[in-house]
Design a protein around this motif. Structure first.
Motif, short mmCIF file in Angstrom:
data_model
loop_
_atom_site.label_atom_id
_atom_site.label_comp_id
_atom_site.label_asym_id
_atom_site.label_seq_id
_atom_site.Cartn_x
_atom_site.Cartn_y
_atom_site.Cartn_z
N GLY A 1 0.82 -1.21 0.00
CA GLY A 1 0.00 0.00 0.00
C GLY A 1 0.85 1.25 0.00
N ALA A 2 1.93 1.24 0.77
CA ALA A 2 2.76 2.44 0.93
C ALA A 2 3.41 2.85 -0.38
N GLU B 1 2.23 3.30 -3.18
CA GLU B 1 1.45 4.28 -3.94
C GLU B 1 1.70 5.71 -3.46
N GLY B 2 2.25 5.84 -2.24
CA GLY B 2 2.44 7.17 -1.66
C GLY B 2 3.27 8.08 -2.54
N PHE B 3 4.34 7.54 -3.07
CA PHE B 3 5.25 8.34 -3.87
C PHE B 3 4.56 8.83 -5.15
#
Lengths: 182, 333
Positions: free
Chosen positions: A42-43, A45-47
């Protein structure tokens, strides 16, 4: 009562994030989710999301910066002053109302300045801080949120957002006049 | 709409800036070429190792206001000054700007050659016999195109700010998107959603009540109300992404997106922490007094935003985007 309410909300605000992390990740373990690998998945996608916003934010903030630096706000304040007198809004707080949807840092600066000049417990000081708390930076929110999904045709989002701001400001004037009115 | 507002902000900004500059030139707002007259209380006189006088430039408030045709100064001005002898009979003056400097000069410095001081040429200087005081006349450097320069600087500065803000989001975005993904896989988001289905069904009739977008929107609104903006933005962006999956026409906002953003721009928050902090810093006897009024104001904004979004979406000009899509879907079979 008000103090108790404030203390309660403060406590919730401080505990919310640790609690949220604990409950969400703990629930994941209970449900036998591979928490670590799913988290990383999930993380990732943060960038992308953050980078996708950049062009939208540059476009919006530059336009707002130009508008603010030009002195157009002073002009607008002069033009609108008769209207504010009509609804019993001190003309000093008009720049605050106009700046609020455009720029968070700008309206914070205006609020601080008004309190320095008129005092935080004066009617103007109270109204200015109420106005600050009565709305969000509409154009920033629109740029970031729509930017993240590459929406360019925003349809009725801008008028709806500005109507919300207008009523937020009118609501602030109304309630402050009732409670702290002169 | 955003199109027009965007170009209006830029066009009005540039036109007003140029207009202000022309007006400043005509009125000579910054008194280019006109000598300022004042008294210096001398601290240091020239000696073997220095060729300059240092001290305080004293101007009465009335003299300053009359000179610049304002009412800005309400106390006498004490401004640090350095007078340097370049060659016999030729002296330059430098006014380093600090907290005691008049606002007008601070403003002028933004368009000056050096941002932290104003410089000029001394036209006459008469030192008293005891070397303690001097009468001075000097002409400051000419200040032109103040607003145009400010506009240029603002455009460049804000472009940088935009990137700083976006890059600053990366870390918290990653954190919350990771947590949300775990919650999603564990089925927790569905539970959160079920509680509020009666409300969300009415607010977002186009969105299936158990869609992940609903959970993300609820979390975003809850985080906003608690003032957790760090958590609210990632959840809000997650919600937009989920809403976009249901968007038949990518690149165009859906009704649900607009309603969601109207709630967001209302900015309903239970404790307006920033405003309270500023009030406390300004010495308020009761910084928290605005909690109630702020909730009322933001409540007005939120309700008005939702009503406006719901009413505006019925207007033909906003409806046609979706009717075209629907027609195309039918023709595609």
């Amino acid at each position: 009562m008000a103090d108790f309410f404030r203390a309660l909300i403060n406590a919730i605000s401080i505990l919310a994030i640790p609690l949220l992390l604990f409950v969400f990740l703990g629930w994941g373990i209970v449900k036998k989710v591979k928490v670590y690998s799913v988290f990383v998945e999930g993380a990732k996608e943060g960038f992308d999301t953050a980078v996708r916003i950049i062009p939208y934010l540059v476009a919006m903030l530059c336009a707002i910066g130009i508008f603010r630096a030009s002195g157009a706000m002073e002009l607008l304040t002069t033009v609108l002053a008769p209207v504010t007198n009509l609804i019993g809004m001190p003309p000093e707080t008009l720049p605050m109302a106009l700046m609020r949807p455009l720029s968070g840092s700008g309206s914070l600066g205006i609020m601080t300045e008004l309190m320095k000049v008129h005092g935080p417990d004066s009617f103007i000081g109270i109204l200015a801080s109420t106005m600050y708390g009565s709305s969000e930076t509409t154009f920033y929110v629109l740029a970031v949120y729509f930017g993240s999904v590459q929406v360019k045709n925003t349809r009725h989002a801008v008028p709806a957002g500005l109507i919300a701001d207008l009523f937020g400001m009118l609501g602030a004037v109304f309630i402050c006049r009732i409670f702290f009115g002169i | 709409m955003l199109n027009y507002i965007w170009i209006a902000l830029i066009a009005i900004g540039i036109l007003v800036a140029v207009g202000n500059d022309v007006a400043d030139e005509m009125r000579n707002t910054y008194r280019n070429g006109i000598p300022v007259e004042g008294t210096i209380a001398i601290d240091k006189s020239p000696g073997p190792l220095r060729n300059s006088w240092e001290g305080d430039l004293i101007l009465t408030a009335d003299a300053f206001n009359a000179f610049y045709n304002t009412t800005a100064a309400n106390a006498d001005i004490h401004q640090p000054i350095v007078v340097t002898e370049l060659s016999p009979g030729e002296k330059s003056v430098s006014l380093p700007l600090g907290p005691s400097s008049p606002d007008r000069w601070k403003e002028m410095a933004k368009a000056a050659a050096s941002r932290d001081k104003l410089t000029g040429k001394v036209s006459s200087m008469v030192i008293s016999d005891d070397q303690q005081r001097a009468r001075i006349q000097f002409v400051l450097e000419p200040i032109h195109y103040m607003k145009s320069k400010a506009v240029t600087q603002a455009a460049l500065d804000y472009a940088t700010t935009a990137v700083t803000i976006a890059l600053g989001l990366i870390g918290i975005m990653a954190l919350w998107l990771g947590v949300m993904k775990v919650a999603d896989e564990a089925g927790l988001l569905k539970i959160v959603t079920r509680f509020l289905t009666p409300i969300t069904k009415r607010l977002f009739p186009e969105i299936p009540p158990d869609h992940p977008a609903v959970a993300a929107m609820i979390m975003n609104i809850a985080a906003n109300m608690l003032g957790l903006s760090n958590a609210a933005t990632p959840m809000g962006l997650k919600a937009m992404e989920e809403l976009n999956k249901l968007n038949p026409k990518v690149g165009t906002a859906t009704n649900a997106m607009v309603t969601f953003l109207a709630i967001n721009t209302g900015g309903l928050i239970l404790i307006p922490a920033t405003a309270i902090a500023v009030r406390a810093a300004a010495g308020s006897a009761n910084p928290g007094i605005i909690i109630g009024t702020s909730i009322f104001g933001a409540g007005c904004a939120t309700v008005a935003g939702i009503v406006a979004a719901k009413l505006l979406q019925r207007l033909p000009r906003y409806r046609k985007d979706y009717e075209q899509v629907a027609a195309k879907e039918v023709s595609n079979g």
